[in-house]
Design a protein around this motif. Structure first.
Motif, PDB file in Angstrom:
ATOM      1  N   GLY A   1      77.245  71.040 -45.191  1.00 24.65           N
ATOM      2  CA  GLY A   1      77.925  71.768 -44.131  1.00 24.65           C
ATOM      3  C   GLY A   1      77.995  70.961 -42.839  1.00 24.65           C
ATOM      4  O   GLY A   1      79.027  70.930 -42.158  1.00 24.65           O
ATOM      5  N   GLN A   2      76.886  70.284 -42.486  1.00 25.43           N
ATOM      6  CA  GLN A   2      76.864  69.443 -41.297  1.00 25.43           C
ATOM      7  C   GLN A   2      77.834  68.277 -41.428  1.00 25.43           C
ATOM      8  O   GLN A   2      78.520  67.906 -40.475  1.00 25.43           O
ATOM      9  CB  GLN A   2      75.438  68.924 -41.044  1.00 25.43           C
ATOM     10  CG  GLN A   2      74.447  69.998 -40.646  1.00 25.43           C
ATOM     11  CD  GLN A   2      74.802  70.623 -39.308  1.00 25.43           C
ATOM     12  OE1 GLN A   2      75.352  69.975 -38.433  1.00 25.43           O
ATOM     13  NE2 GLN A   2      74.473  71.903 -39.161  1.00 25.43           N
ATOM     14  N   LYS A   3      77.893  67.695 -42.641  1.00 22.31           N
ATOM     15  CA  LYS A   3      78.807  66.567 -42.865  1.00 22.31           C
ATOM     16  C   LYS A   3      80.255  67.016 -42.711  1.00 22.31           C
ATOM     17  O   LYS A   3      81.083  66.322 -42.104  1.00 22.31           O
ATOM     18  CB  LYS A   3      78.603  65.986 -44.262  1.00 22.31           C
ATOM     19  CG  LYS A   3      79.456  64.747 -44.560  1.00 22.31           C
ATOM     20  CD  LYS A   3      79.158  64.183 -45.922  1.00 22.31           C
ATOM     21  CE  LYS A   3      79.979  62.925 -46.178  1.00 22.31           C
ATOM     22  NZ  LYS A   3      81.432  63.166 -46.074  1.00 22.31           N
ATOM     23  N   ALA A   4      80.565  68.227 -43.249  1.00 23.62           N
ATOM     24  CA  ALA A   4      81.916  68.754 -43.104  1.00 23.62           C
ATOM     25  C   ALA A   4      82.251  68.977 -41.626  1.00 23.62           C
ATOM     26  O   ALA A   4      83.362  68.697 -41.170  1.00 23.62           O
ATOM     27  CB  ALA A   4      82.056  70.062 -43.892  1.00 23.62           C
ATOM     28  N   LYS A   5      81.264  69.478 -40.854  1.00 22.73           N
ATOM     29  CA  LYS A   5      81.474  69.695 -39.425  1.00 22.73           C
ATOM     30  C   LYS A   5      81.696  68.363 -38.692  1.00 22.73           C
ATOM     31  O   LYS A   5      82.567  68.260 -37.830  1.00 22.73           O
ATOM     32  CB  LYS A   5      80.272  70.423 -38.832  1.00 22.73           C
ATOM     33  CG  LYS A   5      80.436  70.810 -37.368  1.00 22.73           C
ATOM     34  CD  LYS A   5      79.201  71.506 -36.831  1.00 22.73           C
ATOM     35  CE  LYS A   5      79.015  72.850 -37.492  1.00 22.73           C
ATOM     36  NZ  LYS A   5      77.879  73.602 -36.903  1.00 22.73           N
ATOM     37  N   VAL A   6      80.893  67.346 -39.052  1.00 21.25           N
ATOM     38  CA  VAL A   6      81.050  66.019 -38.433  1.00 21.25           C
ATOM     39  C   VAL A   6      82.415  65.444 -38.755  1.00 21.25           C
ATOM     40  O   VAL A   6      83.097  64.874 -37.889  1.00 21.25           O
ATOM     41  CB  VAL A   6      79.931  65.073 -38.907  1.00 21.25           C
ATOM     42  CG1 VAL A   6      80.230  63.634 -38.480  1.00 21.25           C
ATOM     43  CG2 VAL A   6      78.585  65.518 -38.337  1.00 21.25           C
TER      44      VAL A   6
ATOM     45  N   LEU B   1      65.069  72.293 -51.427  1.00 19.60           N
ATOM     46  CA  LEU B   1      65.843  71.052 -51.448  1.00 19.60           C
ATOM     47  C   LEU B   1      67.338  71.351 -51.605  1.00 19.60           C
ATOM     48  O   LEU B   1      68.188  70.752 -50.915  1.00 19.60           O
ATOM     49  CB  LEU B   1      65.357  70.149 -52.578  1.00 19.60           C
ATOM     50  CG  LEU B   1      66.101  68.813 -52.749  1.00 19.60           C
ATOM     51  CD1 LEU B   1      65.981  67.981 -51.470  1.00 19.60           C
ATOM     52  CD2 LEU B   1      65.549  68.038 -53.941  1.00 19.60           C
ATOM     53  N   ASN B   2      67.662  72.273 -52.524  1.00 18.96           N
ATOM     54  CA  ASN B   2      69.072  72.647 -52.714  1.00 18.96           C
ATOM     55  C   ASN B   2      69.650  73.255 -51.439  1.00 18.96           C
ATOM     56  O   ASN B   2      70.801  72.982 -51.059  1.00 18.96           O
ATOM     57  CB  ASN B   2      69.196  73.641 -53.875  1.00 18.96           C
ATOM     58  CG  ASN B   2      68.888  72.989 -55.215  1.00 18.96           C
ATOM     59  OD1 ASN B   2      69.027  71.769 -55.377  1.00 18.96           O
ATOM     60  ND2 ASN B   2      68.466  73.804 -56.185  1.00 18.96           N
ATOM     61  N   HIS B   3      68.848  74.099 -50.775  1.00 21.07           N
ATOM     62  CA  HIS B   3      69.302  74.703 -49.521  1.00 21.07           C
ATOM     63  C   HIS B   3      69.550  73.630 -48.460  1.00 21.07           C
ATOM     64  O   HIS B   3      70.561  73.681 -47.714  1.00 21.07           O
ATOM     65  CB  HIS B   3      68.258  75.708 -49.037  1.00 21.07           C
ATOM     66  CG  HIS B   3      68.618  76.375 -47.750  1.00 21.07           C
ATOM     67  ND1 HIS B   3      69.631  77.302 -47.645  1.00 21.07           N
ATOM     68  CD2 HIS B   3      68.103  76.227 -46.488  1.00 21.07           C
ATOM     69  CE1 HIS B   3      69.736  77.703 -46.393  1.00 21.07           C
ATOM     70  NE2 HIS B   3      68.816  77.070 -45.674  1.00 21.07           N
ATOM     71  N   THR B   4      68.624  72.657 -48.398  1.00 22.02           N
ATOM     72  CA  THR B   4      68.776  71.558 -47.425  1.00 22.02           C
ATOM     73  C   THR B   4      70.021  70.745 -47.712  1.00 22.02           C
ATOM     74  O   THR B   4      70.752  70.337 -46.805  1.00 22.02           O
ATOM     75  CB  THR B   4      67.532  70.657 -47.446  1.00 22.02           C
ATOM     76  OG1 THR B   4      66.373  71.445 -47.154  1.00 22.02           O
ATOM     77  CG2 THR B   4      67.659  69.545 -46.415  1.00 22.02           C
ATOM     78  N   GLU B   5      70.279  70.495 -49.010  1.00 24.03           N
ATOM     79  CA  GLU B   5      71.465  69.736 -49.378  1.00 24.03           C
ATOM     80  C   GLU B   5      72.744  70.466 -48.970  1.00 24.03           C
ATOM     81  O   GLU B   5      73.702  69.853 -48.490  1.00 24.03           O
ATOM     82  CB  GLU B   5      71.470  69.482 -50.893  1.00 24.03           C
ATOM     83  CG  GLU B   5      70.436  68.444 -51.339  1.00 24.03           C
ATOM     84  CD  GLU B   5      70.423  68.259 -52.841  1.00 24.03           C
ATOM     85  OE1 GLU B   5      71.046  69.103 -53.533  1.00 24.03           O
ATOM     86  OE2 GLU B   5      69.813  67.290 -53.319  1.00 24.03           O
ATOM     87  N   LYS B   6      72.743  71.802 -49.154  1.00 21.81           N
ATOM     88  CA  LYS B   6      73.906  72.578 -48.748  1.00 21.81           C
ATOM     89  C   LYS B   6      74.108  72.511 -47.234  1.00 21.81           C
ATOM     90  O   LYS B   6      75.231  72.413 -46.730  1.00 21.81           O
ATOM     91  CB  LYS B   6      73.753  74.030 -49.191  1.00 21.81           C
ATOM     92  CG  LYS B   6      73.881  74.225 -50.698  1.00 21.81           C
ATOM     93  CD  LYS B   6      73.747  75.692 -51.069  1.00 21.81           C
ATOM     94  CE  LYS B   6      73.892  75.893 -52.568  1.00 21.81           C
ATOM     95  NZ  LYS B   6      73.764  77.316 -52.955  1.00 21.81           N
ATOM     96  N   GLU B   7      72.990  72.588 -46.491  1.00 21.96           N
ATOM     97  CA  GLU B   7      73.088  72.484 -45.033  1.00 21.96           C
ATOM     98  C   GLU B   7      73.624  71.125 -44.620  1.00 21.96           C
ATOM     99  O   GLU B   7      74.443  71.012 -43.700  1.00 21.96           O
ATOM    100  CB  GLU B   7      71.721  72.724 -44.396  1.00 21.96           C
ATOM    101  CG  GLU B   7      71.266  74.180 -44.427  1.00 21.96           C
ATOM    102  CD  GLU B   7      69.977  74.375 -43.645  1.00 21.96           C
ATOM    103  OE1 GLU B   7      69.302  73.370 -43.379  1.00 21.96           O
ATOM    104  OE2 GLU B   7      69.669  75.530 -43.298  1.00 21.96           O
TER     105      GLU B   7
END
Length: 235
Positions: A59-64, A50-56
């Protein structure tokens, strides 16, 4: 997830209490403890995922967010470019004053002009007169607007007399054609000039003193001009 861990810990407490009371065998308790440990490990693994998914996701939100910012910048640049293109298109379609004329000396038959006291040549056969700047009754061109103008004229004659004329701006001689008396049967000449004129300034073509020119329907002796561009908007 913390709630699940609390429940499991409570369950583990109950099992321990049962052991103290001697209600269960050591084998059963060991098996259940192993199950609990396995479930706890599963929960820890799930939490790590879950923590790994949240980090991903972060990261996706920062890219968006970065792509949205870039898109806004590109949109702004595109709008600016479109505005510039529109300005250029509009400036290209805006028409300034249109001024042009061309005429020859004779509008029928043959004509010899000069020597005479009235030296201004009146070009009566008008080919074009856009803007009505040229007066075929006086021979004068009067500038409709302040601007830069191009003028050209030609003269033709027989060498029994001096041949030539002068382009005159506001009573001042500017450029000329000239051919003296000679044994040649005939001669022609031409000249051209670019002049800056104020509105209503006049330009004409005058004979040299004692000169003579000839014209017929072939248009040997001519006078033409046109506006290159207006100058009224200069600062």
């Amino acid at each position: 997830m913390v709630g699940s861990i609390v429940v499991l810990l409570a369950w583990l407490g109950c099992l321990s209490l049962g052991t103290v009371r001697g209600q269960r065998g050591d084998l059963d308790i060991g098996t259940e403890l192993d199950d609990i440990r396995a479930k706890l490990q599963g929960l820890k693994d799930l939490e790590a995922r879950l923590n790994h998914t949240e980090k991903e996701l972060e990261g996706q939100k920062a890219k968006v967010d970065r792509l949205e910012k870039e898109n806004k910048e590109i949109t702004l640049r595109l709008n600016t470019t479109e505005d510039e293109v529109e300005k250029l298109r509009n400036s290209g379609t805006k028409k300034g004053p249109q001024v042009a004329f061309s005429a020859s000396l004779s509008n029928f038959g043959e004509i010899y002009k000069g020597p005479c006291s009235d030296t201004t040549l009146v070009f009566k056969r008008v080919f074009s007169n856009i803007g009505n700047g040229y007066d075929q009754h006086t021979g004068f061109f009067k500038a409709p607007v302040e601007g830069l103008y191009y003028f050209t004229f030609s003269t033709f004659g027989y060498n029994t007399h001096l041949i030539g004329a002068v382009l005159v701006k506001g009573g001042v001689r500017v450029v000329s054609t000239y051919d003296h008396v000679s044994t040649d049967s005939s001669d022609g000449g031409s000249n051209a000039v670019v002049l800056e004129l104020k509105a209503d300034e006049k330009v004409s073509v005058e004979l040299w003193q004692n000169a003579r020119v000839f014209d017929n329907m072939n248009g040997h002796t001519t006078f033409s001009g046109f506006l290159l561009y207006p100058l009224g908007d200069r600062k």
